[in-house]
Scaffold this active site. Structure first.
Site: not given
Length: 376
Positions: A104, A188, A212
């Site tokens: 990511w 992030d 999540k």
């Protein structure tokens, strides 16, 4: 009908009590006679829902008033473009630095390169040796004192929990120690948001896809220091300009209203579990149980360097990978769902987010032990 244990990396399981409340309020929210999906985003009912969600999140993470909380669209991947469009040019020549620790952060770096000069301050994308043990790429974190941060960078981006590779930052660094006190952190935090206390003031901006730990897919939480916003690139769409979104309290345009409503219920559920401190204790117990078993056997192995193992996403491999299909088939038959690892790394992955109870991890470990007895 008994619900299975859902180990999906996202969209992930939601707390069962939240799902029950959503079902109960589906046709009539709070006596309004309307479903949340039918409300005007500027009407008094949704304004109440949205403002309460913001207030609860601000309380949970102790977010000070000089930070804006925004509920946006586009997911974490969308923020890889929205962040640089808002921040990369704030100091003149567009420039941003990145610490790469997995899939990511690498994607974030690549996307930001479309909007300015990007520089890799540090990367774990090579094999290394730590304490005499060999570590494969993306299974470790570069020590902070090795990061090469440019003083003129608009920000330094890193992913504090890599969902695919299972690497987690335990602390957010102070860039003043690297001679870059004016470079804010962009974090992030998608896959461990609300799973542990986070000092938001250590960062200039934190973002997280809700799917999540914080709610359903469709809403992305952005927490930004107010002095950093208002300097978007001319190409930034008005609906993605943080200044506009913050000024209108996430209602500049039609927001993901239903997802915000569900996220607000999740925030209340987290508060009822003892807040983020209570979630951290529960998550530590789950991670200790699973890693404890993985470390006790040679039949399975977790490849991540011990001090940076994620409490949320636990990748593991079988010693004999020809057994992978049988493992997954048996797991599904036992009610243990979505354990297949990401296609880029293979193996298995158990995502044990906030809504996964300790009983679910006990069930997983019991199955893994039985599978080992039968195939070891």
């Amino acid at each position: 009908m008994a619900r299975p244990w859902n180990f999906s990396a996202g969209p992930s399981a939601l707390p069962e009590t939240v799902l029950q409340q959503v079902a109960a309020e589906m046709l009539d929210w709070n006596g309004s006679g309307m479903s949340v999906m039918e409300m005007s985003h500027r009407g008094k009912h949704f304004v109440q829902i949205c403002d309460q969600a913001e207030a609860d999140l601000r309380e949970l993470l102790n977010v000070p008033a000089d930070y804006a909380i925004m509920f946006m669209q586009g997911g974490g991947l969308g923020e890889n473009a929205i962040v640089p469009m808002n921040l990369i040019g704030r100091r003149g020549d567009p420039a941003a630095d990145f610490v790469l620790t997995g899939h990511w952060s690498t994607r974030s770096h690549k996307e930001a390169g479309r909007y300015g000069d990007t520089h890799v301050a540090a990367s774990s994308g090579v094999a290394t040796t730590i304490d005499g043990c060999e570590q494969a790429p993306w299974t470790w974190v570069p020590p902070v004192d090795t990061w090469q941060v440019r003083r003129h960078a608009a920000y330094l981006h890193f992913c504090s929990n890599e969902t695919i590779h299972g690497v987690e930052f335990n602390d957010w660094p102070d860039l003043a120690t690297l001679g870059a006190p004016d470079v804010p952190l962009v974090v992030d935090a998608s896959s461990h948001f609300l799973s542990r206390p986070m000092d938001i003031t250590r960062a200039g901006l934190v973002f997280a896809g809700a799917q999540k730990n914080a709610g359903p897919a469709g809403v992305t939480v952005v927490i930004a220091r107010r002095d950093l916003i208002g300097k978007a690139l001319p190409i930034c769409p008005s609906a993605f300009d943080y200044a506009n979104v913050a000024a209108e309290h996430s209602r500049y345009n039609t927001p993901p209203a239903f997802a915000i409503y569900v996220a607000g219920l999740v925030f209340k559920w987290v508060k009822a579990q003892g807040g983020v401190a209570g979630m951290e204790a529960a998550n530590r117990a789950k991670a200790d149980l699973l890693y404890g078993y993985l470390d006790s056997t040679g039949f399975y192995r977790n490849p991540v360097h011990g001090p940076v193992r994620s409490r949320m996403n636990v990748p593991f491999v079988l010693r004999d990978e020809s057994l992978n299909a049988a493992f997954l088939q048996g797991a599904e038959a036992a009610g243990l769902m979505q354990l297949k690892g990401h296609k880029s790394v293979g193996g298995m992955r158990a995502s044990i987010y906030n809504a996964m109870p300790l009983d679910g991890v006990h069930a997983l470990v019991a199955y893994m032990q039985d599978f080992e007895r039968r195939h070891g």
